[in-house]
Design a protein around this motif. Structure first.
Motif, PDB file in Angstrom:
ATOM      1  N   ASP A 368     -25.058  20.022 -40.306  1.00  0.00           N
ATOM      2  CA  ASP A 368     -25.380  20.775 -41.508  1.00  0.00           C
ATOM      3  C   ASP A 368     -25.582  19.827 -42.700  1.00  0.00           C
ATOM      4  OD1 ASP A 368     -25.427  22.370 -43.741  1.00  0.00           O
ATOM      5  OD2 ASP A 368     -23.743  23.629 -43.119  1.00  0.00           O
ATOM      6  N   GLU A 370     -26.430  20.398 -45.723  1.00  0.00           N
ATOM      7  CA  GLU A 370     -25.840  20.846 -46.985  1.00  0.00           C
ATOM      8  C   GLU A 370     -24.368  20.500 -47.062  1.00  0.00           C
ATOM      9  OE1 GLU A 370     -26.523  24.514 -49.204  1.00  0.00           O
ATOM     10  OE2 GLU A 370     -27.886  25.029 -47.573  1.00  0.00           O
ATOM     11  N   ALA A 371     -23.699  20.669 -45.932  1.00  0.00           N
ATOM     12  CA  ALA A 371     -22.277  20.330 -45.892  1.00  0.00           C
ATOM     13  C   ALA A 371     -22.107  18.821 -46.085  1.00  0.00           C
ATOM     14  CB  ALA A 371     -21.668  20.774 -44.568  1.00  0.00           C
ATOM     15  N   PHE A 373     -24.079  16.827 -47.720  1.00  0.00           N
ATOM     16  CA  PHE A 373     -24.310  16.497 -49.131  1.00  0.00           C
ATOM     17  C   PHE A 373     -23.097  16.874 -49.983  1.00  0.00           C
ATOM     18  CE2 PHE A 373     -25.866  17.787 -53.399  1.00  0.00           C
ATOM     19  CZ  PHE A 373     -26.177  16.517 -53.852  1.00  0.00           C
ATOM     20  N   TYR A 374     -22.508  18.002 -49.682  1.00  0.00           N
ATOM     21  CA  TYR A 374     -21.331  18.445 -50.439  1.00  0.00           C
ATOM     22  C   TYR A 374     -20.230  17.378 -50.383  1.00  0.00           C
ATOM     23  CZ  TYR A 374     -17.707  21.616 -52.189  1.00  0.00           C
ATOM     24  OH  TYR A 374     -16.719  22.201 -52.940  1.00  0.00           O
ATOM     25  N   LEU A 375     -19.972  16.890 -49.182  1.00  0.00           N
ATOM     26  CA  LEU A 375     -18.900  15.904 -49.030  1.00  0.00           C
ATOM     27  C   LEU A 375     -19.264  14.576 -49.700  1.00  0.00           C
ATOM     28  CD1 LEU A 375     -17.867  16.637 -45.339  1.00  0.00           C
ATOM     29  CD2 LEU A 375     -16.683  17.333 -47.421  1.00  0.00           C
ATOM     30  N   LEU A 388     -16.236  13.659 -40.288  1.00  0.00           N
ATOM     31  CA  LEU A 388     -15.396  14.805 -40.670  1.00  0.00           C
ATOM     32  C   LEU A 388     -15.984  16.114 -40.150  1.00  0.00           C
ATOM     33  CD1 LEU A 388     -14.342  14.319 -44.400  1.00  0.00           C
ATOM     34  CD2 LEU A 388     -12.933  15.387 -42.653  1.00  0.00           C
ATOM     35  N   LEU A 389     -17.280  16.255 -40.324  1.00  0.00           N
ATOM     36  CA  LEU A 389     -17.927  17.506 -39.913  1.00  0.00           C
ATOM     37  C   LEU A 389     -17.935  17.670 -38.394  1.00  0.00           C
ATOM     38  CD1 LEU A 389     -20.920  17.594 -42.413  1.00  0.00           C
ATOM     39  CD2 LEU A 389     -18.827  18.966 -42.477  1.00  0.00           C
TER      40      LEU A 389
ATOM     41  N   ARG B  50     -29.219  14.803 -54.392  1.00  0.00           N
ATOM     42  CA  ARG B  50     -29.685  15.554 -53.229  1.00  0.00           C
ATOM     43  C   ARG B  50     -31.034  15.037 -52.747  1.00  0.00           C
ATOM     44  NH1 ARG B  50     -27.909  21.251 -52.133  1.00  0.00           N
ATOM     45  NH2 ARG B  50     -28.414  21.242 -49.945  1.00  0.00           N
ATOM     46  N   PHE B  84     -20.890  23.086 -57.825  1.00  0.00           N
ATOM     47  CA  PHE B  84     -22.065  23.758 -57.266  1.00  0.00           C
ATOM     48  C   PHE B  84     -22.166  25.223 -57.697  1.00  0.00           C
ATOM     49  CE2 PHE B  84     -21.525  20.115 -54.544  1.00  0.00           C
ATOM     50  CZ  PHE B  84     -22.804  19.772 -54.156  1.00  0.00           C
ATOM     51  N   ILE B  88     -20.746  25.792 -50.707  1.00  0.00           N
ATOM     52  CA  ILE B  88     -20.950  26.190 -49.311  1.00  0.00           C
ATOM     53  C   ILE B  88     -19.616  26.287 -48.568  1.00  0.00           C
ATOM     54  CG2 ILE B  88     -23.262  25.240 -49.087  1.00  0.00           C
ATOM     55  CD1 ILE B  88     -21.708  22.968 -47.515  1.00  0.00           C
ATOM     56  N   ILE B  90     -17.476  25.278 -45.270  1.00  0.00           N
ATOM     57  CA  ILE B  90     -17.444  24.310 -44.179  1.00  0.00           C
ATOM     58  C   ILE B  90     -16.310  24.670 -43.231  1.00  0.00           C
ATOM     59  CG2 ILE B  90     -17.427  21.883 -43.528  1.00  0.00           C
ATOM     60  CD1 ILE B  90     -18.269  21.094 -46.257  1.00  0.00           C
ATOM     61  N   VAL B  93     -12.962  22.344 -42.018  1.00  0.00           N
ATOM     62  CA  VAL B  93     -12.601  21.298 -42.976  1.00  0.00           C
ATOM     63  C   VAL B  93     -11.912  21.967 -44.167  1.00  0.00           C
ATOM     64  CG1 VAL B  93     -13.474  19.490 -44.526  1.00  0.00           C
ATOM     65  CG2 VAL B  93     -14.559  19.854 -42.307  1.00  0.00           C
ATOM     66  N   PHE B  98     -10.298  17.011 -46.793  1.00  0.00           N
ATOM     67  CA  PHE B  98     -11.403  16.125 -47.184  1.00  0.00           C
ATOM     68  C   PHE B  98     -11.169  15.486 -48.547  1.00  0.00           C
ATOM     69  CE2 PHE B  98     -13.399  19.654 -49.563  1.00  0.00           C
ATOM     70  CZ  PHE B  98     -13.914  18.979 -50.657  1.00  0.00           C
TER      71      PHE B  98
END
Ligand code: ATP
Ligand code: MG
Lengths: 422, 254
Positions: A368, A370-371, A373-375, A388-389, B50, B84, B88, B90, B93, B98
């Motif tokens: 993913d 998006e996930a 990028f979030y991290l 991690l994912l 991004r 954000f 999102i 996850i 996690v 994290f």
């Protein structure tokens, strides 16, 4: 059916077979010749050209003799923090000097007493490799768990492998657990060097009534190893059987896992992770046979495939007409990390009863983004974030492993593979 | 602190940002408003790094460094934080698991010792109190089954943990009830200092009652078309965007 030339290369195995269990061996041999090695595209081996792989990768189809194992090797192979029984094997042959025991646990060589009903659970006509093993195994172990005994500490089957004067290793294990018994096994295979060899393993597990058995299998052989594993278990009423199959490497690996639910109120669990890279090819075929009403099966296999690795998952759920009130669940989820990785996944449901609850699903996806990028946006580098994912993805299965030392060992291996500590 | 010059960005070939100029100094709060689809979140995403967005023109300096040349993680480590608009989920996690990795990577980059489990936990406790978030929530899978308000609070909690220099809050107020809005705004205000700056993206004046901006900008069709002080926000609240749109569209050269 395959051609005679494909069969010829295993002739040496028949010649080398010992004289024990002669009638069973004869049955195995006949069955093997009747079935032949799986032909290319044979339905059961559609995506796994095992005969071709054997023919092109191996040169000496005679049984690998046991190699000398040192105390040091045993010590370093046992997982950090492991507390339990260790049974050591060298090329499939039991090595008593480094093995330990526990109350309620008995072991004896299959050759010691030819009364073990080999082939009564893993039937020769179900798979040519079962037949081949039955005809040609050198010796193996009969493991007994006494009635009413709960062995709380796990039993580690430490299987050292090394091609030595021959490249075929045919482990044969019979486990018999008495009524109301409990035991956890860890089948752990270790390659001692990087020469190619072929493991053709058969494990038969006969569970008693109200037994609670767990069979973990950890495949971390080196990348020239070809393996076919057949684990077949009979599960009686009020019993529970759990299998976890973790595959991290190998050349071509085929795992056939069969659960026969023979008594009501029994539960069969099948969990697996395959984390593959390079050109590793892993095929998990599972088969659960609901033969009675009121039994349950749960299945969850997770795959992570990188590079040019290839995965096959085929989950068969067979619910006989009499098996009303069956609950059967199956999931197979995959993440492909490269464009060249391939997964073939197929649920195979045959349901003859009408009052059952069955669900199945398979997914194939990418990581993913998006996930990820979030991290990263929180300051975590990309490799660690990926790790991690992926770890979270596999975590659902890892959580099923109750032996801490084993789980920690697998987690460490996965972290190393994913290049990240977290 | 932040200097955006003539920033153009597009996604899949469609230009979204079409020449953004913005100067943000330490200690300041900037509000960015504008109609839906004007490019506010795009600007925030481009600043956070991004990859889907392609910067086609322009430059962004952050504390003297070329921000656009840094990886997303290095931007975070330099002190850019994006809350954000749509956090999102996850699965598998948790925030706790994290965030310790994140915080220690950020600390390492800044030349600080990693925090051990005990110190991490006590820091967490302190910051949890700031946004009144429950520890149970933080040990669950990130945002899975969280309410809208819980997700936003979690974003601000992470901001508190990472102590950024520049915080970009993308509609952190949307979907919050009055209590949650007050808690979140108080948290943000407590984290403000002479050395940090905040960009708040919002549609609503009510947030700006709590987080008082020094400057208000209107983004429309990928450009900042109007800038002013906090009074501009009040005017927008009253009159909407149509007058600005008309102003811009009538003078637009295509
Ligand atoms: N992944 C994408 N693919 C194509 N177009 C996109 C993508 N992401 C954003 N856009 C388009 O870019 C424009 C700007 O979107 P953006 O999310 O930045 O707007 P916004 O100002 O944040 O709006 P809102 O107030 O609704 O949050 C919109 O027209 C949107 O449709
Ligand atoms: Mg937006």
């Amino acid at each position: 059916m395959s051609t005679l030339t494909q069969q010829e290369f295993v002739l040496g195995l028949f010649e080398a077979a010992p004289a024990t269990y002669s009638s069973l061996r004869q049955l195995g041999k006949e069955s093997f010749y009747a079935q032949g090695l799986p032909a290319l595209k044979a339905e059961e081996y559609k995506f796994t050209p095992i005969a071709k792989k054997l023919e092109t990768s191996l040169t000496d189809f005679s049984p690998a003799k046991p190699v000398k194992i040192s105390a040091e090797q045993v010590k370093s192979a046992v997982f950090a923090g492991f507390e339990g029984v260790v049974l050591v094997f060298s090329n499939g042959q039991y090595v008593p000097e480094y093995s330990t025991s526990a109350e309620g646990l008995s072991v004896r060589l299959l050759s010691e007493n030819e009364s073990t009903p080999l082939g009564s659970i893993a039937k020769v006509d179900k798979d040519p490799f079962v037949a081949l093993n039955q005809a040609t195994f050198s010796d193996g172990l009969h493991i007994g768990i006494e009635k009413n005994k709960e062995i709380d500490s796990p039993i580690l089957l430490l299987q050292f492998h090394q091609a030595q004067g021959g490249q075929v290793i045919s482990p044969r294990i019979w486990i018999e657990a008495g009524d109301f018994s409990k035991a956890t096994f860890i089948d752990y295979q270790i390659s001692l060097d990087d020469a190619p060899y072929f493991v053709n393993k058969v494990v038969e597990i006969k569970g008693g009534v109200n037994a609670d058995l767990t069979y973990h299998s950890l495949q971390t052989a080196h990348n020239q190893v070809i393996e076919v594993s057949n684990v077949v278990t009979d599960i009686q009423k009020d019993s529970q059987f759990t299998s976890t199959q973790i595959t991290l490497s190998g050349d071509m690996v085929r795992n056939n896992l069969t659960l026969n639910l023979l008594g009501s109120n029994s539960v069969g669990n099948m969990y697996g992770i395959y984390l593959l890279n390079g050109k590793t090819h892993v095929d998990n075929h599972t088969n659960v046979d609901h033969t009675i009403p009121h039994a349950e099966s749960n299945e969850l296999y997770k795959g992570i495939l990188a590079d040019q690795s290839r995965g096959v998952f085929n989950g068969k759920i067979f619910v006989r007409q009499i098996a009303q009130k069956t609950n059967a669940f199956q999931q197979n989820n995959n993440i492909l990390l490269s464009d060249d990785a391939i997964i073939n996944t197929k649920p195979q449901l045959e349901i003859w009863a009408d009052d059952v609850k069955c669900s199945h699903g398979c997914t194939v996806g990418q990581l993913d983004e998006e996930a990820l990028f979030y991290l990263q946006a929180r300051g975590i580098d990309k490799t660690t974030a990926k790790g991690l994912l992926l770890y979270a993805f596999a975590g659902e299965v890892l959580d099923k492993i109750e032996v801490d030392s084993l789980r920690n060992h697998i987690v460490a291996q996965i972290q190393e593979r994913l290049g990240s500590k977290f | 602190m932040l200097s955006i010059k003539n920033l153009h960005a597009s996604i899949e070939g469609t230009p979204i940002l079409r020449g953004i100029n913005l100067e943000v100094k330490a200690g300041e709060v900037h509000a960015i408003m504008g109609p839906n689809g004007s490019g506010k979140s795009t600007l925030a995403s481009v600043l956070a790094g991004r990859e889907e967005y392609e910067v086609t023109e322009g430059q962004v300096l952050f504390q003297g460094k070329e921000l656009l040349e840094l990886s997303p993680e290095d931007r975070a480590r330099e002190g850019v934080f994006l809350a954000f608009q749509y956090p999102i989920e996850i699965p598998g996690v948790s925030t706790t698991n994290f965030l310790r990795t994140a915080l220690n990577q950020v600390r390492e980059y800044r030349g600080l010792e990693p925090l051990d489990a005990v110190k991490f936990l006590s820091l967490m406790k302190e910051k949890m109190a700031l946004v009144e978030i429950d520890q149970k929530l933080l040990s669950r899978s990130l945002n899975e089954g969280f309410s809208g308000g819980e997700k936003k609070r979690n974003e601000i909690f992470q901001m508190a943990m990472l102590e950024p220099v520049l915080s970009i809050l993308d509609e952190t107020d949307s979907g919050l009830d009055i209590d949650a809005l007050r808690i979140v705004s108080n948290g943000v205000n407590k984290l403000k200092s002479e050395k940090t700056a905040t960009i708040v993206v919002t549609h609503y004046q009510r947030l700006l009652d709590y987080i008082v901006p020094d400057f208000v900008h209107v983004l429309y069709k990928g450009r900042i078309v109007k800038s002013g002080t906090k009074e501009l926000a009040l005017e927008l609240e009253e009159k909407g965007y149509d007058w600005i749109k008309e102003e811009v569209d009538s003078t637009a050269t295509v």
